[in-house]
Design an enzyme around this catalytic site. Structure first.
Site, PDB file in Angstrom:
ATOM      1  N   ARG A 148    -128.887  74.292 -27.902  1.00  0.00           N
ATOM      2  CA  ARG A 148    -130.008  73.545 -27.334  1.00  0.00           C
ATOM      3  C   ARG A 148    -129.559  72.423 -26.397  1.00  0.00           C
ATOM      4  O   ARG A 148    -130.290  72.054 -25.497  1.00  0.00           O
ATOM      5  CB  ARG A 148    -130.919  73.038 -28.442  1.00  0.00           C
ATOM      6  N   GLU A 195    -122.404  68.094 -42.951  1.00  0.00           N
ATOM      7  CA  GLU A 195    -122.942  67.852 -44.282  1.00  0.00           C
ATOM      8  C   GLU A 195    -122.820  69.083 -45.176  1.00  0.00           C
ATOM      9  O   GLU A 195    -122.863  69.003 -46.381  1.00  0.00           O
ATOM     10  CB  GLU A 195    -124.391  67.361 -44.220  1.00  0.00           C
TER      11      GLU A 195
END
Length: 181
Positions: free
Chosen positions: A68, A105
């Site tokens: 993106r 994460e």
């Protein structure tokens, strides 16, 4: 920046609860990309910000881990009359590259940039669609520092403030168009 223009962009960001995992609220820019007026407004706002902030800039670098950043960086670079430099997943760029591993994460990832993408001292703004925990943006900054680029700013469309990703950027200037808690 007019509130009407900012609202035009904000109204095209669609929330998806529990995606990709339960408890996550995903901010989807797909409606923004398919609305030509809203997308043009987004690029207008980013262009206005960059022109007002930096009289001299050589490149826009786009983070392209999930592609993106590629959708925002090239039109912004075109508007500014400068080049676009991709920062990609490892193995996606030909020729000699600089590579960095970093923690996410949910695991590890690797980014790379072509070794001749920028010259020492060239001024670069790094652009992406979203800043969450900051791991990918920090990795992109480190790659550009290795090439001795001058990073003017990290610029994103959406910042997820609760994840405190901008704090990881330490001394690098940061700007987000839209912020969500």
């Amino acid at each position: 920046m007019s509130e009407d223009r900012l609202r035009c962009v904000r109204d095209r960001v669609r929330p998806f609860p529990d995606f990709p995992d339960p408890g996550v609220l995903f901010r989807d820019i797909s409606p923004l990309l398919k609305d030509p007026v809203a997308f043009r407004t987004l690029i207008d706002l980013l262009e206005d910000h960059v022109r007002a902030s930096f009289p001299k800039i050589d490149f826009i670098a786009g983070e392209c881990l999930d592609s993106r950043g590629f959708l925002i960086g090239p039109p912004l670079a075109q508007r500014l009359g400068i080049g676009f430099v991709p920062v990609r997943k490892k193995g996606k760029l030909p020729g000699p590259t600089e590579c960095i591993s970093y923690s996410l994460e949910y695991g590890k990832a690797e980014l790379e940039i072509q070794s001749d993408a920028v010259e020492a001292g060239q001024k670069v703004v790094i652009v992406d669609d979203l800043l969450a925990t900051g791991g990918t943006m920090c990795a992109a900054c480190e790659l550009l520092k290795r090439l001795k680029a001058e990073i003017l700013e990290c610029l994103v469309v959406i910042e997820l403030k609760a994840l405190k990703g901008s704090e990881k950027l330490s001394s690098i200037p940061f700007y987000s168009l839209l912020q969500y808690d």
